[in-house]
Design a protein around this motif. Structure first.
Motif, mmCIF file in Angstrom:
data_model
loop_
_atom_site.group_PDB
_atom_site.id
_atom_site.type_symbol
_atom_site.label_atom_id
_atom_site.label_comp_id
_atom_site.label_asym_id
_atom_site.label_seq_id
_atom_site.Cartn_x
_atom_site.Cartn_y
_atom_site.Cartn_z
ATOM 1 N N GLU A 21 1.033 21.413 15.242
ATOM 2 C CA GLU A 21 2.074 20.857 14.401
ATOM 3 C C GLU A 21 1.467 19.291 13.886
ATOM 4 N N VAL A 22 0.786 18.770 14.537
ATOM 5 C CA VAL A 22 0.226 17.319 13.863
ATOM 6 C C VAL A 22 -0.612 17.838 12.690
ATOM 7 N N ALA A 23 -1.477 18.847 12.618
ATOM 8 C CA ALA A 23 -2.493 19.141 11.694
ATOM 9 C C ALA A 23 -1.777 19.609 10.474
ATOM 10 N N ALA A 24 -0.396 20.285 10.603
ATOM 11 C CA ALA A 24 0.127 20.939 9.601
ATOM 12 C C ALA A 24 0.948 20.007 8.941
ATOM 13 N N ARG A 25 1.527 18.849 9.547
ATOM 14 C CA ARG A 25 2.246 17.836 8.943
ATOM 15 C C ARG A 25 1.432 17.035 8.235
ATOM 16 N N VAL A 26 0.208 16.787 8.721
ATOM 17 C CA VAL A 26 -0.820 15.830 8.039
ATOM 18 C C VAL A 26 -0.923 16.539 6.913
ATOM 19 N N ARG A 27 -1.550 17.828 6.810
ATOM 20 C CA ARG A 27 -1.874 18.685 5.587
ATOM 21 C C ARG A 27 -0.656 18.674 4.603
ATOM 22 N N LEU A 37 0.776 -1.125 -0.058
ATOM 23 C CA LEU A 37 0.002 -0.037 0.078
ATOM 24 C C LEU A 37 0.875 1.310 0.131
ATOM 25 N N ASP A 38 0.598 2.385 -0.826
ATOM 26 C CA ASP A 38 1.221 3.416 -0.657
ATOM 27 C C ASP A 38 0.826 4.489 0.108
ATOM 28 N N VAL A 39 -0.274 4.141 0.849
ATOM 29 C CA VAL A 39 -0.969 5.063 1.818
ATOM 30 C C VAL A 39 0.240 6.162 2.564
ATOM 31 N N PRO A 40 0.182 7.243 2.714
ATOM 32 C CA PRO A 40 1.111 7.906 3.407
ATOM 33 C C PRO A 40 0.960 7.594 4.926
ATOM 34 N N VAL A 41 2.048 7.400 5.818
ATOM 35 C CA VAL A 41 2.400 7.220 7.149
ATOM 36 C C VAL A 41 3.128 8.128 7.911
ATOM 37 N N VAL A 42 2.418 8.489 9.034
ATOM 38 C CA VAL A 42 3.215 9.857 9.658
ATOM 39 C C VAL A 42 3.431 9.048 11.160
ATOM 40 N N VAL A 43 4.487 8.775 11.704
ATOM 41 C CA VAL A 43 4.809 8.215 12.762
ATOM 42 C C VAL A 43 4.665 9.172 13.962
ATOM 43 N N VAL A 44 4.150 8.758 14.997
ATOM 44 C CA VAL A 44 3.820 9.535 16.305
ATOM 45 C C VAL A 44 4.513 8.778 17.359
ATOM 46 N N VAL A 88 1.596 16.323 4.169
ATOM 47 C CA VAL A 88 2.061 14.879 3.768
ATOM 48 C C VAL A 88 0.706 14.633 2.634
ATOM 49 N N LEU A 89 -0.409 14.819 3.122
ATOM 50 C CA LEU A 89 -1.379 14.736 2.040
ATOM 51 C C LEU A 89 -1.297 15.537 0.885
ATOM 52 N N ARG A 90 -1.042 16.666 0.989
ATOM 53 C CA ARG A 90 -0.775 17.353 -0.285
ATOM 54 C C ARG A 90 0.310 16.830 -1.130
ATOM 55 N N ARG A 91 1.394 16.320 -0.671
ATOM 56 C CA ARG A 91 2.427 15.759 -1.301
ATOM 57 C C ARG A 91 1.897 14.455 -2.122
ATOM 58 N N SER A 92 1.115 13.553 -1.322
ATOM 59 C CA SER A 92 0.659 12.514 -1.612
ATOM 60 C C SER A 92 -0.220 12.643 -2.849
ATOM 61 N N ALA A 93 -0.992 13.671 -3.152
ATOM 62 C CA ALA A 93 -1.893 13.877 -3.823
ATOM 63 C C ALA A 93 -1.275 14.289 -5.107
#
Length: 230
Positions: A111-117, A75-82, A119-124
């Motif tokens: 920070e969490v919200a900014a990083r998720v945004r 799966l190429d779903v983005p993963v953010v480790v916390v 990563v989602l932007r890059r994955s798109a």
């Protein structure tokens, strides 16, 4: 537009609930899992856009789960480790395993919200240089609209960052890109991790290419400068 779905894999109920609230405040749909095994079950029944993943989980831990997501299920779903593990070796190891970003606990909600945004932007595809066309270099092929890569006709399982790095290099195969420039183009300021991230991702790309063509040597290191296709 349908809300993005975020899978939160965290065994601490309070932290899981907090991450869920942060994601829901951002307009995402949050799905909770409290173990690696439960996360895999969720992935079998639900398509998710990103995984927030703790490393220390009961049963199947975070590193094992990401290996299953990337290797077993491809799966190429983005993963953010916390994770509470703040050591450089921990960050580099998870990036090498296929994580797209790494957040250290305790964290700030912003920070969490900014990083998720980011990563989602890059994955798109918004983080890559250009979004149209296909590129070929020797036996390597990249199809940008579908974000698929292949070597000698064999599909490559690349993370979002790995695809973007190859995308940048293949557009100007004779140009040497410094680590700093690749970092700027790929992470777009949304990644606050270690400078070693580019080296780790290039190393991963080389391993995946070598698994198909051991003698290929597609990515060359220009010592003191950076990387180019070879």
């Amino acid at each position: 537009m349908e809300a993005r779905t975020i899978l939160i894999v965290e065994d601490d109920p309070d932290i899981n609930a907090l991450l869920s609230k942060i994601m829901e405040r951002e307009g995402y749909t949050a799905i909770q899992a409290f173990s690696g095994t439960e996360a895999l079950l969720r992935l079998e029944h639900t398509a998710v856009d990103l995984i927030l993943l703790d490393m220390m989980l009961p049963g199947m831990d975070g590193p094992t789960l990401i290996a299953e997501v990337r290797g077993g299920r491809k799966l190429d779903v983005p993963v953010v480790v916390v994770s509470a593990k703040a050591g450089l070796s921990d960050k580099v190891d998870m990036l090498a395993r296929g994580a797209d970003d790494y957040i250290v606990k305790p964290f700030q909600p912003e920070e969490v919200a900014a990083r998720v945004r980011a990563v989602l932007r890059r994955s798109a595809g918004a983080g890559a240089v250009g979004t149209k066309g296909s590129y070929e270099y020797r036996s390597l092929r990249l199809d940008v609209p579908t974000r698929r890569a292949s070597l000698e006709g064999v599909d490559l399982s690349l993370t979002a960052h790995e695809f973007d790095i190859l995308h940048i290099l293949i557009q100007e195969p004779d140009k040497v890109f410094s680590r700093e420039r690749l970092y700027e183009l790929v992470w777009k300021g949304g990644y606050y991790g270690e400078d070693n991230a580019v080296n780790v991702h290039v190393s991963n790309i080389r391993k995946k290419l070598a698994a198909i063509d051991p003698e290929g040597a597609y990515v060359k290191t220009v010592w003191g400068i950076g990387f180019k296709l070879s």
